[in-house]
Design a protein around this motif. Structure first.
Motif, short mmCIF file in Angstrom:
data_model
loop_
_atom_site.label_atom_id
_atom_site.label_comp_id
_atom_site.label_asym_id
_atom_site.label_seq_id
_atom_site.Cartn_x
_atom_site.Cartn_y
_atom_site.Cartn_z
N GLU A 155 42.32 39.83 27.04
CA GLU A 155 42.53 39.75 28.48
C GLU A 155 42.03 40.98 29.23
N SER A 156 42.10 42.14 28.60
CA SER A 156 41.67 43.36 29.28
C SER A 156 40.17 43.35 29.54
N LEU A 157 39.37 42.85 28.61
CA LEU A 157 37.92 42.81 28.84
C LEU A 157 37.57 41.77 29.90
N THR A 158 38.29 40.68 29.92
CA THR A 158 38.08 39.68 30.97
C THR A 158 38.38 40.28 32.33
N ALA A 159 39.46 41.04 32.41
CA ALA A 159 39.82 41.68 33.68
C ALA A 159 38.75 42.67 34.12
N LEU A 160 38.16 43.38 33.18
CA LEU A 160 37.15 44.38 33.52
C LEU A 160 35.78 43.78 33.78
N ALA A 161 35.62 42.48 33.59
CA ALA A 161 34.34 41.84 33.87
C ALA A 161 34.03 41.87 35.37
N ASP A 162 35.05 42.02 36.18
CA ASP A 162 34.87 42.04 37.64
C ASP A 162 34.56 43.47 38.09
N PRO A 163 33.46 43.67 38.86
CA PRO A 163 33.10 45.03 39.29
C PRO A 163 34.14 45.72 40.17
N THR A 164 34.84 44.96 40.99
CA THR A 164 35.89 45.57 41.84
C THR A 164 37.00 46.14 40.96
N ARG A 165 37.38 45.39 39.94
CA ARG A 165 38.45 45.86 39.06
C ARG A 165 38.00 47.08 38.25
N ARG A 166 36.73 47.07 37.84
CA ARG A 166 36.24 48.26 37.12
C ARG A 166 36.29 49.49 38.04
N ARG A 167 35.93 49.30 39.30
CA ARG A 167 35.99 50.44 40.24
C ARG A 167 37.43 50.91 40.43
#
Length: 107
Positions: A2-14
């Motif tokens: 789930e953590s990698l799926t969450a980080l797939a979004d650029p806003t969440r990575r920022r």
């Protein structure tokens, strides 16, 4: 994971990168994006569900910080992947070094 799926979004990575510099209030995080506060709240919820961020209440503010548990999960996954490839690459290197020697013996 789930953590990698969450980080797939650029806003969440920022958001994760921002929180890597220290904890921040939800409003402070929202000021850095051209989307609505509720949209940032949804991103924070996804990150919280993935255990990448944790929240605490300070009066009427919600203060977010990185959650080491979710980051450790990613570290463990990466370590497993690296171990797999290290063994495979070492075997390939060994095979490549052995091949010319075997070919020389045949001639």
């Amino acid at each position: 994971m789930e953590s990698l799926t969450a980080l797939a979004d650029p806003t969440r990575r920022r958001i994760v990168e921002m929180l890597g510099k220290g904890e921040r209030a939800a409003g402070d995080i929202a000021e850095h994006f051209a989307v609505s506060g509720p949209a940032i709240s949804q991103h924070l919820k996804v990150l919280r569900d993935a255990r990448l961020v944790a929240v605490r209440v300070d009066g009427q503010r919600r203060i977010y910080r990185l959650d080491p548990a979710g980051l450790e999960e990613i570290d463990h996954w990466l370590a497993d992947v690296r171990r797999f490839w290290k063994g495979r690459l070492d075997a390939l290197e060994h095979a490549l070094r052995e091949t010319p020697a075997k070919q020389r013996r045949r001639s």
